[in-house]
Design a protein around this motif. Structure first.
Motif, PDB file in Angstrom:
ATOM      1  N   PRO A   1       0.795  -1.238   0.000  1.00 15.25           N
ATOM      2  CA  PRO A   1       0.000   0.000   0.000  1.00 15.25           C
ATOM      3  C   PRO A   1       0.829   1.291   0.000  1.00 15.25           C
ATOM      4  CG  PRO A   1      -1.048  -1.619   1.381  1.00 15.25           C
ATOM      5  CD  PRO A   1       0.258  -2.234   0.927  1.00 15.25           C
ATOM      6  N   LEU A   2       1.882   1.361   0.802  1.00 15.16           N
ATOM      7  CA  LEU A   2       2.692   2.586   0.827  1.00 15.16           C
ATOM      8  C   LEU A   2       3.381   2.832  -0.514  1.00 15.16           C
ATOM      9  CD1 LEU A   2       4.622   2.665   4.249  1.00 15.16           C
ATOM     10  CD2 LEU A   2       2.701   4.112   3.538  1.00 15.16           C
ATOM     11  N   GLY A   3       3.975   1.778  -1.074  1.00  9.21           N
ATOM     12  CA  GLY A   3       4.678   1.909  -2.354  1.00  9.21           C
ATOM     13  C   GLY A   3       3.714   2.247  -3.484  1.00  9.21           C
ATOM     14  N   MET A   4       2.519   1.672  -3.392  1.00  9.38           N
ATOM     15  CA  MET A   4       1.507   1.922  -4.422  1.00  9.38           C
ATOM     16  C   MET A   4       1.111   3.397  -4.435  1.00  9.38           C
ATOM     17  SD  MET A   4       0.130   0.199  -6.726  1.00  9.38           S
ATOM     18  CE  MET A   4      -0.874   0.958  -7.989  1.00  9.38           C
ATOM     19  N   ARG A   5       1.037   4.004  -3.247  1.00  4.63           N
ATOM     20  CA  ARG A   5       0.670   5.433  -3.187  1.00  4.63           C
ATOM     21  C   ARG A   5       1.737   6.272  -3.883  1.00  4.63           C
ATOM     22  NH1 ARG A   5      -3.414   6.803   0.530  1.00  4.63           N
ATOM     23  NH2 ARG A   5      -2.592   8.943   0.558  1.00  4.63           N
ATOM     24  N   VAL A   6       3.011   5.923  -3.670  1.00  4.68           N
ATOM     25  CA  VAL A   6       4.090   6.674  -4.325  1.00  4.68           C
ATOM     26  C   VAL A   6       4.019   6.469  -5.845  1.00  4.68           C
ATOM     27  CG1 VAL A   6       6.577   7.002  -4.508  1.00  4.68           C
ATOM     28  CG2 VAL A   6       5.570   6.399  -2.295  1.00  4.68           C
ATOM     29  N   LEU A   7       3.826   5.216  -6.226  1.00  5.03           N
ATOM     30  CA  LEU A   7       3.772   4.903  -7.655  1.00  5.03           C
ATOM     31  C   LEU A   7       2.637   5.677  -8.327  1.00  5.03           C
ATOM     32  CD1 LEU A   7       5.418   2.925  -9.450  1.00  5.03           C
ATOM     33  CD2 LEU A   7       3.511   1.335  -9.259  1.00  5.03           C
ATOM     34  N   ARG A   8       1.504   5.748  -7.654  1.00  2.52           N
ATOM     35  CA  ARG A   8       0.356   6.479  -8.207  1.00  2.52           C
ATOM     36  C   ARG A   8       0.642   7.966  -8.323  1.00  2.52           C
ATOM     37  NH1 ARG A   8      -4.807   4.322  -4.998  1.00  2.52           N
ATOM     38  NH2 ARG A   8      -5.249   6.540  -4.954  1.00  2.52           N
ATOM     39  N   LYS A   9       1.326   8.508  -7.340  1.00  7.46           N
ATOM     40  CA  LYS A   9       1.630   9.948  -7.385  1.00  7.46           C
ATOM     41  C   LYS A   9       2.600  10.262  -8.530  1.00  7.46           C
ATOM     42  CE  LYS A   9       0.579  11.129  -2.619  1.00  7.46           C
ATOM     43  NZ  LYS A   9       1.028  11.793  -1.381  1.00  7.46           N
ATOM     44  N   ILE A  10       3.602   9.386  -8.708  1.00  7.33           N
ATOM     45  CA  ILE A  10       4.543   9.622  -9.816  1.00  7.33           C
ATOM     46  C   ILE A  10       3.800   9.501 -11.149  1.00  7.33           C
ATOM     47  CG2 ILE A  10       6.635   8.787 -10.973  1.00  7.33           C
ATOM     48  CD1 ILE A  10       7.622   7.850  -8.201  1.00  7.33           C
ATOM     49  N   GLN A  11       2.966   8.472 -11.271  1.00  6.08           N
ATOM     50  CA  GLN A  11       2.164   8.310 -12.495  1.00  6.08           C
ATOM     51  C   GLN A  11       1.329   9.545 -12.767  1.00  6.08           C
ATOM     52  OE1 GLN A  11      -0.233   4.712 -13.256  1.00  6.08           O
ATOM     53  NE2 GLN A  11       0.707   3.912 -11.427  1.00  6.08           N
ATOM     54  N   GLN A  12       0.747  10.116 -11.717  1.00  2.16           N
ATOM     55  CA  GLN A  12      -0.127  11.270 -11.890  1.00  2.16           C
ATOM     56  C   GLN A  12       0.659  12.474 -12.397  1.00  2.16           C
ATOM     57  OE1 GLN A  12      -3.169  11.063 -12.140  1.00  2.16           O
ATOM     58  NE2 GLN A  12      -3.597  13.250 -12.383  1.00  2.16           N
ATOM     59  N   ILE A  13       1.876  12.659 -11.854  1.00  2.00           N
ATOM     60  CA  ILE A  13       2.724  13.764 -12.324  1.00  2.00           C
ATOM     61  C   ILE A  13       3.066  13.555 -13.797  1.00  2.00           C
ATOM     62  CG2 ILE A  13       5.051  14.754 -12.125  1.00  2.00           C
ATOM     63  CD1 ILE A  13       4.808  14.316  -9.062  1.00  2.00           C
ATOM     64  N   VAL A  14       3.444  12.321 -14.129  1.00  2.00           N
ATOM     65  CA  VAL A  14       3.788  12.018 -15.520  1.00  2.00           C
ATOM     66  C   VAL A  14       2.584  12.283 -16.423  1.00  2.00           C
ATOM     67  CG1 VAL A  14       4.356  10.131 -17.108  1.00  2.00           C
ATOM     68  CG2 VAL A  14       5.568  10.319 -14.917  1.00  2.00           C
ATOM     69  N   ARG A  15       1.443  11.818 -15.995  1.00  2.00           N
ATOM     70  CA  ARG A  15       0.215  11.969 -16.790  1.00  2.00           C
ATOM     71  C   ARG A  15      -0.120  13.449 -16.991  1.00  2.00           C
ATOM     72  NH1 ARG A  15      -2.658   8.217 -14.204  1.00  2.00           N
ATOM     73  NH2 ARG A  15      -2.457   6.698 -15.874  1.00  2.00           N
ATOM     74  N   GLU A  16      -0.047  14.220 -15.919  1.00  2.73           N
ATOM     75  CA  GLU A  16      -0.376  15.645 -16.030  1.00  2.73           C
ATOM     76  C   GLU A  16       0.571  16.363 -16.984  1.00  2.73           C
ATOM     77  OE1 GLU A  16      -2.124  15.961 -11.479  1.00  2.73           O
ATOM     78  OE2 GLU A  16      -0.466  17.287 -12.056  1.00  2.73           O
ATOM     79  N   GLU A  17       1.845  16.019 -16.914  1.00  2.00           N
ATOM     80  CA  GLU A  17       2.816  16.707 -17.784  1.00  2.00           C
ATOM     81  C   GLU A  17       2.711  16.239 -19.238  1.00  2.00           C
ATOM     82  OE1 GLU A  17       4.262  19.363 -17.097  1.00  2.00           O
ATOM     83  OE2 GLU A  17       3.911  19.384 -14.945  1.00  2.00           O
ATOM     84  N   MET A  18       2.361  14.965 -19.432  1.00  2.00           N
ATOM     85  CA  MET A  18       2.134  14.504 -20.809  1.00  2.00           C
ATOM     86  C   MET A  18       0.915  15.214 -21.393  1.00  2.00           C
ATOM     87  SD  MET A  18       4.341  12.403 -22.022  1.00  2.00           S
ATOM     88  CE  MET A  18       5.580  13.347 -21.161  1.00  2.00           C
ATOM     89  N   ASP A  19      -0.141  15.281 -20.603  1.00  2.00           N
ATOM     90  CA  ASP A  19      -1.362  15.941 -21.075  1.00  2.00           C
ATOM     91  C   ASP A  19      -1.087  17.412 -21.354  1.00  2.00           C
ATOM     92  OD1 ASP A  19      -2.487  13.481 -20.712  1.00  2.00           O
ATOM     93  OD2 ASP A  19      -3.705  14.021 -18.970  1.00  2.00           O
ATOM     94  N   ARG A  20      -0.333  18.050 -20.455  1.00  2.00           N
ATOM     95  CA  ARG A  20      -0.010  19.462 -20.646  1.00  2.00           C
ATOM     96  C   ARG A  20       0.796  19.674 -21.937  1.00  2.00           C
ATOM     97  NH1 ARG A  20       3.356  23.788 -17.052  1.00  2.00           N
ATOM     98  NH2 ARG A  20       3.485  22.156 -15.489  1.00  2.00           N
ATOM     99  N   ALA A  21       1.620  18.685 -22.273  1.00  2.00           N
ATOM    100  CA  ALA A  21       2.425  18.778 -23.507  1.00  2.00           C
ATOM    101  C   ALA A  21       1.594  18.422 -24.741  1.00  2.00           C
ATOM    102  CB  ALA A  21       3.642  17.856 -23.394  1.00  2.00           C
ATOM    103  N   GLY A  22       0.335  18.100 -24.535  1.00  2.00           N
ATOM    104  CA  GLY A  22      -0.540  17.839 -25.678  1.00  2.00           C
ATOM    105  C   GLY A  22      -0.604  16.381 -26.111  1.00  2.00           C
ATOM    106  N   ALA A  23       0.010  15.486 -25.332  1.00  2.00           N
ATOM    107  CA  ALA A  23       0.008  14.066 -25.712  1.00  2.00           C
ATOM    108  C   ALA A  23      -1.322  13.415 -25.331  1.00  2.00           C
ATOM    109  CB  ALA A  23       1.168  13.347 -25.037  1.00  2.00           C
TER     110      ALA A  23
END
Ligand SMILES: [Zn+2]
Length: 582
Positions: A54-76
């Protein structure tokens, strides 16, 4: 009527399945791997395979969310493609055969062949071929965050080199080279934002384009002593390249002669440069190290200064070969007439043997080389006079080392270690041409799309954060990717007043979008504090009967020492936590 919805998940330690370990795992070689397991973020299932707790999953989700937001912001555009990929797609580019043993291959019950995707260029190119028809749809970048597989020979370093890993892979499709360039730099800047938001100091370094020739590519590295990759840096101009790629300004060869004249020297049992140098009492750079390689089946001798190593990537590129590797003993003996250790560029047994040399040996005189005769070396060799190495046989062929001169500005370079967490790569038309992925321009003429591919190692980034941000007591998470931003230590869980304050603060912080874990265990404070430090919550709040009687709660940043602890009245506790989070 106002309606608020908060993404809250009230969490108490006793319900969290958190389990910290006192002992380091036996197979862990680096700090981040030890801490990953000890802090209860992940657990090994088998070599190179991990469950994210559970703890590691929360970190993994947060990193994924940052990646997702920046990809979306870049128009991907986000999609998801299958992990199981049909062999036919890989055969279209020929990579079914060239990927080698790192790719997991399997068959379904109908004997159809599949791979567990190590990457997805083929799948995405095929997809774009089907979706894109007109220049009006371009440029377009598509990405996914998906599990990838690699049959590592030796899985190690926890999530760093595992058989299964989470990766964001993106692929850009453009109408022309100028557009492809824009897409590349668009992703490059998105990556800078991603790593910055993850709290990582990542540097972009030039890398080798591999089969893609001189194609532009950068790797993003997190600098850490435990890193597997060497990176050459120039502090003068900012030049940064990985060791496969790094170049140097070539020093003049000079004359290393000790004035003894060309002659054969008996050097019994002295095979390595170190042994011969010691035997003859000369520095290693007075020697020419000669190695026999096989490039696409053809032997070739490679000469470098005695104190240098051959860079296989540069050699491969220089020879225009698909693969290079050291020759076996039999081949060495056959083409030179001697065993490894006594071979050299002067008159090898096979007169047709091609000999290439590092550019720093151009015009070298007074060198010692193997005599192509066991137990003998030659001294005072003049490469131009005594060998058939021609002008076109010299190239930059060595691995750069500290102190080598920057190719750009001439200042000495330093070597640092890095963990590769991402890469941006200009692919050109290699994949789109193989799939005939074309678009129609405004004159309805068909052109092949120009591609780029861009990877972020999501699970590897998780561990890279730990590697870059920890101390002797444990992890120090940046708030942006911490499993919980705040831990509230309830020191007296059976005391109703203390519990009311702890839970009240938890609710207040959660309402403000700050995720909190309340440590409600009936444990000694020492045990609780040790666990909090090990897991590395950015801010710790201590709520206890004694503290409340003395004016409030303690707020401390994980990164600070005890002396910076703030005592806050209960009413101001949330504000103090927000201030500590920065
Ligand atoms: Zn420089």
């Amino acid at each position: 009527m106002a309606f608020f919805w908060y993404n809250t998940q009230i969490m108490k330690w006793t319900k969290s399945l958190i389990q910290t370990l006192r002992e380091n795992p036996g197979d862990a070689e680096i700090d981040s791997h030890k801490l990953l397991i000890r802090a209860g973020l992940a657990r090994k299932v088998a070599g190179g395979l991990y469950s994210y707790l559970p703890l590691g999953m929360r970190v993994l989700r947060k990193i994924q969310q940052i990646v997702r937001e920046e990809m979306d912001r870049a128009g991907a555009l986000e999609i998801v493609s299958p992990i199981l990929q049909p062999a036919e797609l890989w055969r279209t580019t020929g990579r079914w055969d060239t990927m080698g043993p790192n790719m997991f291959k399997l068959r379904d019950r109908g004997e159809h062949e599949f791979a567990l995707g190590p990457t997805a260029e083929e799948v995405f190119t095929d997809l774009a071929k089907g979706l894109v028809s007109s220049y009006r749809q371009l440029p377009v970048t598509i990405y996914q965050i998906q599990w990838k597989f690699r049959d590592e020979t030796r899985p190690r370093f926890g999530l760093m080199r595992s058989k299964e890993f989470l990766m964001k892979d993106a692929y850009s499709f453009d109408a022309d080279a100028e557009g492809a360039d824009k897409s590349y730099w668009n992703m490059y800047h998105a990556y800078e934002r991603i790593y910055g938001r993850c709290g990582l100091k990542a540097v972009a370094v030039q890398a080798d384009g591999g089969d893609m020739g001189d194609s532009l590519t950068h790797e993003f590295h997190v600098l850490a002593d435990a890193g597997e990759d060497g990176i050459a840096f120039c502090e003068g101009c900012g030049y940064a390249a990985n060791l496969e790629k790094a170049e140097r300004r070539c020093p003049a060869a000079g004359d290393k002669a000790e004035g003894s004249g060309f002659a054969e020297v008996h050097t019994p049992n002295a095979k390595t440069i170190e042994e011969v140098a010691a035997f003859m009492g000369l520095p290693a750079d007075a020697f020419v190290k000669s190695l026999v390689y096989v490039a696409d089946g053809t032997p070739v001798m490679v000469c470098v200064p005695g104190d240098r190593d051959v860079n296989d990537v540069k050699l491969k590129r220089f020879l225009g070969a698909k693969a290079v590797g050291l020759a076996d003993f039999g081949t060495v003996l056959r083409v030179t007439g001697a065993n490894a250790g006594f071979v050299g560029p002067v008159g090898p047994a096979d007169a047709s043997l091609r000999i290439v040399a590092d550019a720093s040996l151009r015009g070298a005189t007074g060198r010692i080389v193997g005599a192509n005769k066991d137990d003998f070396h030659l001294r005072d060799v003049d490469l131009a006079r005594d060998t058939k190495i021609g002008e076109a046989d010299f190239s930059d062929l060595v691995v750069v080392k500290a102190g080598d001169v920057c190719p750009k500005c001439g200042k000495p370079m330093v070597i640092k270690r890095g963990i590769e967490v991402g890469q941006v790569f200009k692919l050109g038309t290699k994949y789109s041409a193989a799939f005939n992925a074309v678009y129609k321009n405004d004159k309805l003429e068909e052109h092949v799309m120009i591609m780029g591919c861009y990877g972020v190692g999501v699970s590897r980034t998780l561990q890279a954060v730990i590697e870059q941000s920890h101390d002797a007591n444990g992890i120090i998470w940046p708030a942006s990717v911490a499993p919980y931003m705040v831990v509230i230590e309830n020191l007296d869980p059976s005391n109703a007043e203390v519990t009311k304050v702890a839970d009240g603060l938890e609710a207040e912080l959660e309402a403000a979008g700050i995720d909190v874990l309340v440590d409600d265990r009936e444990e000694r404070p020492g045990v609780k504090f040790k666990d909090a430090d090990l897991i590395g919550f950015p801010v710790r709040v201590v709520v206890g009967a004694k503290g409340l009687a003395n004016g409030g709660v303690e707020v401390k940043r994980r990164a600070d020492d005890k002396s910076k602890t703030v005592i806050a009245p209960v009413a101001d506790a949330a504000a103090a936590v927000r201030a500590a989070l920065g």
